[in-house]
Design a protein around this motif. Structure first.
Motif, PDB file in Angstrom:
ATOM      1  N   THR A  82       1.086   4.099  -3.101  1.00  0.00           N
ATOM      2  CA  THR A  82       0.873   5.525  -2.822  1.00  0.00           C
ATOM      3  C   THR A  82       2.061   6.347  -3.311  1.00  0.00           C
ATOM      4  O   THR A  82       1.894   7.399  -3.927  1.00  0.00           O
ATOM      5  N   ILE A  85       3.576  14.757   0.752  1.00  0.00           N
ATOM      6  CA  ILE A  85       2.416  14.008   0.261  1.00  0.00           C
ATOM      7  C   ILE A  85       1.281  13.974   1.288  1.00  0.00           C
ATOM      8  O   ILE A  85       0.166  14.381   0.994  1.00  0.00           O
ATOM      9  N   VAL A  86       1.572  13.514   2.501  1.00  0.00           N
ATOM     10  CA  VAL A  86       0.581  13.366   3.575  1.00  0.00           C
ATOM     11  C   VAL A  86      -0.693  12.688   3.060  1.00  0.00           C
ATOM     12  O   VAL A  86      -1.741  13.312   2.906  1.00  0.00           O
ATOM     13  N   GLU A  87      -0.566  11.418   2.770  1.00  0.00           N
ATOM     14  CA  GLU A  87      -1.725  10.666   2.286  1.00  0.00           C
ATOM     15  C   GLU A  87      -1.755   9.314   2.999  1.00  0.00           C
ATOM     16  O   GLU A  87      -0.734   8.638   3.092  1.00  0.00           O
ATOM     17  N   ASP A  88      -2.912   8.944   3.492  1.00  0.00           N
ATOM     18  CA  ASP A  88      -3.079   7.637   4.129  1.00  0.00           C
ATOM     19  C   ASP A  88      -2.744   6.560   3.099  1.00  0.00           C
ATOM     20  O   ASP A  88      -3.312   6.550   2.010  1.00  0.00           O
ATOM     21  N   ALA A  89      -1.805   5.686   3.455  1.00  0.00           N
ATOM     22  CA  ALA A  89      -1.391   4.654   2.508  1.00  0.00           C
ATOM     23  C   ALA A  89      -2.510   3.659   2.233  1.00  0.00           C
ATOM     24  O   ALA A  89      -2.451   2.909   1.267  1.00  0.00           O
ATOM     25  N   LEU A  90      -3.520   3.650   3.088  1.00  0.00           N
ATOM     26  CA  LEU A  90      -4.635   2.727   2.869  1.00  0.00           C
ATOM     27  C   LEU A  90      -5.820   3.410   2.172  1.00  0.00           C
ATOM     28  O   LEU A  90      -6.898   2.828   2.070  1.00  0.00           O
ATOM     29  N   ALA A 129       0.841  -1.208   0.000  1.00  0.00           N
ATOM     30  CA  ALA A 129       0.000   0.000   0.000  1.00  0.00           C
ATOM     31  C   ALA A 129       0.874   1.255   0.000  1.00  0.00           C
ATOM     32  O   ALA A 129       0.574   2.236  -0.687  1.00  0.00           O
ATOM     33  N   PHE A 155      -1.263   6.066   9.355  1.00  0.00           N
ATOM     34  CA  PHE A 155      -0.439   5.206   8.503  1.00  0.00           C
ATOM     35  C   PHE A 155      -0.322   5.945   7.181  1.00  0.00           C
ATOM     36  O   PHE A 155      -0.983   5.625   6.206  1.00  0.00           O
ATOM     37  N   GLU A 156       0.456   7.019   7.202  1.00  0.00           N
ATOM     38  CA  GLU A 156       0.466   7.883   6.032  1.00  0.00           C
ATOM     39  C   GLU A 156       1.867   8.148   5.501  1.00  0.00           C
ATOM     40  O   GLU A 156       2.838   8.197   6.247  1.00  0.00           O
ATOM     41  N   VAL A 157       1.914   8.296   4.193  1.00  0.00           N
ATOM     42  CA  VAL A 157       3.153   8.700   3.553  1.00  0.00           C
ATOM     43  C   VAL A 157       3.250  10.205   3.732  1.00  0.00           C
ATOM     44  O   VAL A 157       2.438  10.953   3.204  1.00  0.00           O
ATOM     45  N   GLU A 158       4.220  10.645   4.529  1.00  0.00           N
ATOM     46  CA  GLU A 158       4.334  12.062   4.842  1.00  0.00           C
ATOM     47  C   GLU A 158       4.999  12.805   3.682  1.00  0.00           C
ATOM     48  O   GLU A 158       4.549  13.855   3.250  1.00  0.00           O
ATOM     49  N   ARG A 217      -1.344   1.165  15.308  1.00  0.00           N
ATOM     50  CA  ARG A 217      -1.467   0.399  14.067  1.00  0.00           C
ATOM     51  C   ARG A 217      -0.877  -0.992  14.157  1.00  0.00           C
ATOM     52  O   ARG A 217      -1.022  -1.778  13.226  1.00  0.00           O
ATOM     53  N   GLU A 240      -7.172  -4.104   9.831  1.00  0.00           N
ATOM     54  CA  GLU A 240      -6.633  -2.950   9.099  1.00  0.00           C
ATOM     55  C   GLU A 240      -7.402  -2.650   7.818  1.00  0.00           C
ATOM     56  O   GLU A 240      -7.342  -1.541   7.306  1.00  0.00           O
TER      57      GLU A 240
END
Lengths: 118, 228
Positions: free
Chosen positions: A13, B8-13, A9, A102-105, A34, B132
């Motif tokens: 992203t 980016i700051v995006e939830d990977a899910l 995932a 659970f985020e790509v910062e 998490r 999850e």
């Protein structure tokens, strides 16, 4: 085991935002709630990244401590053990303020030299 | 060549959640209430389904069986004359330890949505990974059997935290165990005060009527659009 799916995932992203640029670093924010094992995630990320723009990219994890907020008395507190009742008013309407991330910062990408400088 | 940081700051899910929303919309359009049914391996999910799926009043129940391999559970349930669809998570090596929204999406064409009012998705036995991944459900139900020990809510808070109902199974074994039921219920309350709890035994039938009524009630609330 879920780290394999989670690393997939993360990869999807990142690739979505990378365009066609190679990625050298991925910064991830992972909440304490998490149940992610950082070493395992890094191991699988390296595996799923092979043959993609993320091949060889470093995965950097920032662990976000868990904190809760009582919707009734607005108290906010950090938790070490998973106890979700408000310690002052006993309220059950408690929201997770931090710890579910659970985020790509951000990512670091390699860009070709700027054309305008020519 | 130089390196640039891109924020980016995006939830990977996000991708999974988006597909889950699409699943939910399709189920809503078909008027089907969806239950994501989870537990550790051997807690008694299939046995608890066998007890009720054939006779929930005014609710036609179908089952989507998620397993890493095999169709033993599906075969057990097929004898009850309810529609059962098998979904194996083993496309390559090892097999996934949970169902995700995309796997459920891939099974949509095979589901007899016009013939059912409720779909129970029996997830892969696991207390970590299924928590999850949303699959498009209206409600989440988990089974925790008394042989697993009373500390499990504290060890797997994400699973217990996201459930609407906790079925405490195998209560017929209580006289033979050191299990502290009050302690377990207290731990559930610590992790998820809003969760409903039912004490059941798939073996003796204790609490099964209440479990069946709960499903019937969820279907009714879902029809009224009362489930967020």
């Amino acid at each position: 085991m879920h780290e394999l799916s989670l690393s997939g995932a993360v990869l999807n992203t990142v690739v979505k935002h990378a365009g066609d640029r190679r990625v050298s670093l991925v910064s991830l924010r992972v909440g304490r709630l998490r149940q992610v094992v950082p070493d395992t995630l890094e191991f699988y990320f390296e595996f799923v990244a092979r043959g993609t723009l993320c091949e060889g990219a470093r995965l950097e994890l920032e662990v976000v401590e868990a904190s809760l907020r009582c919707e009734e008395c607005e108290l906010e507190w950090e938790i070490e053990i998973p106890a979700f009742r408000c310690p002052t008013c006993g309220g059950a309407e408690v929201a997770v303020a931090t710890g579910n991330e659970f985020e790509v910062e951000s990512i670091e990408v390699e860009e070709a030299a700027c054309i305008a400088q020519k | 060549m130089h390196r640039t940081k891109v924020r980016i700051v995006e939830d990977a899910l996000d991708a999974n959640n988006t597909i889950a929303q699409a699943n939910r919309a399709d189920f809503d359009r078909a008027g089907v209430t969806v239950v994501n049914f989870m537990s550790a391996p051997g807690a008694g999910k299939t046995s608890l389904l066998e007890r009720v799926v054939g006779d929930v009043p005014q609710v036609r129940v179908g089952v989507l069986e998620g397993d890493v391999q095999g169709s033993m559970d599906a075969e057990r349930l097929a004898g009850l004359h309810v529609p059962v669809t098998q979904l194996n998570t083993d496309p390559s090596f090892g097999g996934e330890c949970h169902l995700d929204a995309n796997m459920v999406r891939s099974a949509l064409p095979e589901l007899p949505l016009q013939e059912i009012d409720m779909l129970v998705i029996e997830n892969v036995g696991n207390l970590v990974c299924p928590a999850e991944f949303k699959v498009g459900e209206d409600v989440r139900v988990m089974v925790s059997s008394v042989t697993e020990g009373e500390d499990k809510p504290l060890k797997y808070p994400l699973m217990f935290r996201t459930c609407d109902l906790v079925l405490v199974n195998k209560i017929d074994l209580l006289p033979h165990l050191d299990y502290d039921l009050d302690r377990f219920l207290y731990n559930v309350d610590q992790v998820n005060p809003a969760a409903e709890r039912l004490l059941v035994s798939a073996r003796t039938g204790a609490g099964i009527d209440a479990w069946r009524d709960w499903l019937s009630d969820v279907a009714a609330r879902s029809r009224e659009g009362a489930i967020a």
